[in-house]
Design a protein around this motif. Structure first.
Motif, PDB file in Angstrom:
ATOM      1  N   GLY A  47       0.806  -1.213   0.000  1.00  9.94           N
ATOM      2  CA  GLY A  47       0.000   0.000   0.000  1.00  9.94           C
ATOM      3  C   GLY A  47       0.838   1.262   0.000  1.00  9.94           C
ATOM      4  N   PRO A  48       0.228   2.395  -0.379  1.00 14.45           N
ATOM      5  CA  PRO A  48       0.933   3.681  -0.315  1.00 14.45           C
ATOM      6  C   PRO A  48       1.274   4.039   1.132  1.00 14.45           C
ATOM      7  CG  PRO A  48      -1.100   3.854  -1.593  1.00 14.45           C
ATOM      8  CD  PRO A  48      -1.143   2.530  -0.896  1.00 14.45           C
ATOM      9  N   PRO A  49       2.371   4.746   1.362  1.00 14.29           N
ATOM     10  CA  PRO A  49       2.757   5.093   2.729  1.00 14.29           C
ATOM     11  C   PRO A  49       1.660   5.804   3.514  1.00 14.29           C
ATOM     12  CG  PRO A  49       4.561   5.558   1.224  1.00 14.29           C
ATOM     13  CD  PRO A  49       3.387   5.179   0.374  1.00 14.29           C
ATOM     14  N   ALA A  50       0.961   6.744   2.878  1.00 10.49           N
ATOM     15  CA  ALA A  50      -0.078   7.492   3.595  1.00 10.49           C
ATOM     16  C   ALA A  50      -1.202   6.575   4.055  1.00 10.49           C
ATOM     17  CB  ALA A  50      -0.631   8.605   2.707  1.00 10.49           C
ATOM     18  N   LYS A  51      -1.559   5.611   3.218  1.00  8.78           N
ATOM     19  CA  LYS A  51      -2.614   4.662   3.589  1.00  8.78           C
ATOM     20  C   LYS A  51      -2.171   3.793   4.759  1.00  8.78           C
ATOM     21  CE  LYS A  51      -4.689   0.351   2.148  1.00  8.78           C
ATOM     22  NZ  LYS A  51      -4.527  -0.804   1.250  1.00  8.78           N
ATOM     23  N   ILE A  52      -0.950   3.271   4.693  1.00  9.43           N
ATOM     24  CA  ILE A  52      -0.455   2.410   5.770  1.00  9.43           C
ATOM     25  C   ILE A  52      -0.486   3.165   7.098  1.00  9.43           C
ATOM     26  CG2 ILE A  52       1.469   1.028   6.615  1.00  9.43           C
ATOM     27  CD1 ILE A  52       2.499   0.975   3.677  1.00  9.43           C
ATOM     28  N   LYS A  53       0.066   4.364   7.097  1.00  9.39           N
ATOM     29  CA  LYS A  53       0.164   5.131   8.340  1.00  9.39           C
ATOM     30  C   LYS A  53      -1.213   5.531   8.862  1.00  9.39           C
ATOM     31  CE  LYS A  53       4.814   6.718   7.223  1.00  9.39           C
ATOM     32  NZ  LYS A  53       5.679   7.846   6.807  1.00  9.39           N
ATOM     33  N   MET A  54      -2.127   5.906   7.961  1.00  8.64           N
ATOM     34  CA  MET A  54      -3.474   6.249   8.388  1.00  8.64           C
ATOM     35  C   MET A  54      -4.159   5.049   9.027  1.00  8.64           C
ATOM     36  SD  MET A  54      -6.776   7.576   6.177  1.00  8.64           S
ATOM     37  CE  MET A  54      -7.161   5.934   5.543  1.00  8.64           C
ATOM     38  N   ASN A  55      -4.030   3.879   8.400  1.00 13.05           N
ATOM     39  CA  ASN A  55      -4.719   2.703   8.915  1.00 13.05           C
ATOM     40  C   ASN A  55      -4.135   2.228  10.239  1.00 13.05           C
ATOM     41  OD1 ASN A  55      -6.408   2.828   6.755  1.00 13.05           O
ATOM     42  ND2 ASN A  55      -5.601   1.033   5.696  1.00 13.05           N
ATOM     43  N   LEU A  56      -2.824   2.353  10.402  1.00 18.20           N
ATOM     44  CA  LEU A  56      -2.233   2.027  11.700  1.00 18.20           C
ATOM     45  C   LEU A  56      -2.751   2.979  12.776  1.00 18.20           C
ATOM     46  CD1 LEU A  56       1.483   1.295  10.706  1.00 18.20           C
ATOM     47  CD2 LEU A  56      -0.299  -0.377  11.255  1.00 18.20           C
ATOM     48  N   ALA A  57      -2.877   4.255  12.423  1.00 13.67           N
ATOM     49  CA  ALA A  57      -3.385   5.229  13.393  1.00 13.67           C
ATOM     50  C   ALA A  57      -4.845   4.961  13.733  1.00 13.67           C
ATOM     51  CB  ALA A  57      -3.220   6.645  12.840  1.00 13.67           C
ATOM     52  N   LEU A  58      -5.661   4.664  12.723  1.00 13.14           N
ATOM     53  CA  LEU A  58      -7.083   4.425  12.956  1.00 13.14           C
ATOM     54  C   LEU A  58      -7.326   3.212  13.847  1.00 13.14           C
ATOM     55  CD1 LEU A  58      -8.499   5.040   9.361  1.00 13.14           C
ATOM     56  CD2 LEU A  58      -8.974   6.435  11.389  1.00 13.14           C
ATOM     57  N   THR A  59      -6.423   2.256  13.807  1.00  9.40           N
ATOM     58  CA  THR A  59      -6.604   1.017  14.573  1.00  9.40           C
ATOM     59  C   THR A  59      -5.755   0.966  15.839  1.00  9.40           C
ATOM     60  OG1 THR A  59      -4.965  -0.029  13.110  1.00  9.40           O
ATOM     61  CG2 THR A  59      -7.296  -0.355  12.576  1.00  9.40           C
ATOM     62  N   GLY A  60      -5.085   2.065  16.171  1.00  8.22           N
ATOM     63  CA  GLY A  60      -4.321   2.125  17.408  1.00  8.22           C
ATOM     64  C   GLY A  60      -3.027   1.341  17.400  1.00  8.22           C
ATOM     65  N   LEU A  61      -2.459   1.105  16.218  1.00  9.32           N
ATOM     66  CA  LEU A  61      -1.257   0.274  16.121  1.00  9.32           C
ATOM     67  C   LEU A  61       0.016   1.066  15.840  1.00  9.32           C
ATOM     68  CD1 LEU A  61      -2.717  -2.682  13.998  1.00  9.32           C
ATOM     69  CD2 LEU A  61      -2.438  -2.570  16.487  1.00  9.32           C
ATOM     70  N   THR A  62      -0.091   2.368  15.678  1.00  8.90           N
ATOM     71  CA  THR A  62       1.073   3.171  15.292  1.00  8.90           C
ATOM     72  C   THR A  62       2.239   3.005  16.252  1.00  8.90           C
ATOM     73  OG1 THR A  62      -0.321   4.822  14.209  1.00  8.90           O
ATOM     74  CG2 THR A  62       1.892   5.511  14.848  1.00  8.90           C
ATOM     75  N   ASN A  63       1.972   3.003  17.541  1.00  7.38           N
ATOM     76  CA  ASN A  63       3.060   2.994  18.521  1.00  7.38           C
ATOM     77  C   ASN A  63       3.887   1.716  18.486  1.00  7.38           C
ATOM     78  OD1 ASN A  63       2.409   5.541  19.393  1.00  7.38           O
ATOM     79  ND2 ASN A  63       1.219   4.847  21.168  1.00  7.38           N
ATOM     80  N   TYR A  64       3.335   0.648  17.956  1.00  9.73           N
ATOM     81  CA  TYR A  64       4.110  -0.591  17.865  1.00  9.73           C
ATOM     82  C   TYR A  64       5.213  -0.496  16.812  1.00  9.73           C
ATOM     83  CZ  TYR A  64       0.390  -2.850  20.579  1.00  9.73           C
ATOM     84  OH  TYR A  64      -0.508  -3.199  21.555  1.00  9.73           O
ATOM     85  N   PHE A  65       5.010   0.364  15.806  1.00  6.54           N
ATOM     86  CA  PHE A  65       5.920   0.384  14.662  1.00  6.54           C
ATOM     87  C   PHE A  65       6.661   1.701  14.483  1.00  6.54           C
ATOM     88  CE2 PHE A  65       2.600  -2.733  13.772  1.00  6.54           C
ATOM     89  CZ  PHE A  65       3.376  -3.851  13.505  1.00  6.54           C
ATOM     90  N   GLY A  66       6.134   2.796  15.022  1.00 10.60           N
ATOM     91  CA  GLY A  66       6.791   4.079  14.837  1.00 10.60           C
ATOM     92  C   GLY A  66       6.980   4.391  13.364  1.00 10.60           C
ATOM     93  N   ASP A  67       8.221   4.714  12.999  1.00 12.28           N
ATOM     94  CA  ASP A  67       8.503   5.036  11.592  1.00 12.28           C
ATOM     95  C   ASP A  67       9.024   3.831  10.818  1.00 12.28           C
ATOM     96  OD1 ASP A  67      10.984   4.776  12.756  1.00 12.28           O
ATOM     97  OD2 ASP A  67      11.779   6.679  11.998  1.00 12.28           O
ATOM     98  N   LYS A  68       8.943   2.650  11.396  1.00 13.37           N
ATOM     99  CA  LYS A  68       9.449   1.435  10.733  1.00 13.37           C
ATOM    100  C   LYS A  68       8.378   0.872   9.795  1.00 13.37           C
ATOM    101  CE  LYS A  68      13.290   1.641  13.084  1.00 13.37           C
ATOM    102  NZ  LYS A  68      13.001   2.787  13.968  1.00 13.37           N
ATOM    103  N   VAL A  69       8.030   1.681   8.807  1.00 13.02           N
ATOM    104  CA  VAL A  69       6.974   1.357   7.847  1.00 13.02           C
ATOM    105  C   VAL A  69       7.563   1.471   6.443  1.00 13.02           C
ATOM    106  CG1 VAL A  69       4.750   2.077   6.906  1.00 13.02           C
ATOM    107  CG2 VAL A  69       5.131   2.126   9.380  1.00 13.02           C
TER     108      VAL A  69
END
Length: 215
Positions: free
Chosen positions: A109-131
């Motif tokens: 997926g596009p970077p913006a989509k990946i980051k948005m979906n991680l944020a929407l589902t509360g998963l961002t903190n597990y990965f930080g910028d390692k996307v």
């Protein structure tokens, strides 16, 4: 079998439960241009493949040039649905809470989509910028480039990592890159995933012991 030193996760269908939304929107948009495809048919033929490959297929079926308009409309419709309906895949947060080795995301997926979906589902903190996104490399699964890039950037060799996937396309790419691969089957495609080279499991609650109880 050695325990992994780094775990590379696919995003759609592994971290976020986005695929039903994605194929629902694709089915709607396909009908609008005269191509009747059910969500099940789209999933069977295109799970894990790039959006560009789907657009090419629809263009060939209709004889229309869809390159300029289809993707932007598709992204807008799916993003709108994600904002209201997207959920994490069952069990993923509990799994990530237990893991003590570095983790990252490698997605088509596009970077913006990946980051948005991680944020929407509360998963961002597990990965930080390692996307890591195939869009950054312009090379899509089953090309193993995204997995090799993720491993190298994280500081590991393929043999030190495992990849977690849910599509035969993704599994083939990971295996081609030299990665031990586990695949979540929720689509009745166990045999296809196994034939592609993955160790298959059926719920994230199973995965921790598969990864860390075999050493």
């Amino acid at each position: 079998m050695p325990t992994p030193e780094c775990i590379i996760f696919d995003c759609d269908g592994i971290l976020v439960d986005s695929e039903q939304i994605t194929f629902s929107v694709l089915s709607e948009m396909s009908r609008e241009i005269g191509v009747i495809l059910t969500e099940t048919e789209l999933e069977h033929h295109f799970l894990g493949k790039s959006l560009n490959s789907i657009i090419r297929f629809l263009g060939e079926e209709t004889g229309k040039n869809l390159a300029d308009t289809f993707e932007s409309e598709f992204r807008q419709r799916t993003f709108d649905r994600f904002k209201t309906d997207l959920q994490p895949v069952d069990g993923i947060s509990a799994l990530l809470d237990r893991i003590r080795v570095p983790v990252c995301v490698a997605s088509s997926g596009p970077p913006a989509k990946i980051k948005m979906n991680l944020a929407l589902t509360g998963l961002t903190n597990y990965f930080g910028d390692k996307v890591f996104s195939c869009y950054d490399l312009k090379r899509w699964k089953p090309d193993p480039a995204i997995f090799r890039h993720a491993a190298q950037t994280m500081g590991y060799r393929p043999g030190q990592c495992v990849v977690i996937e849910d599509s035969p396309t993704g599994v083939r790419g990971a295996i081609a890159g030299g990665f031990r691969t586990y695949a979540l089957s929720r689509h009745g495609n166990e045999q296809l995933l196994a034939d592609a080279g993955a160790t298959v499991y059926h719920h994230h609650r199973e995965l921790y012991d598969l990864l860390f109880a075999e050493g």
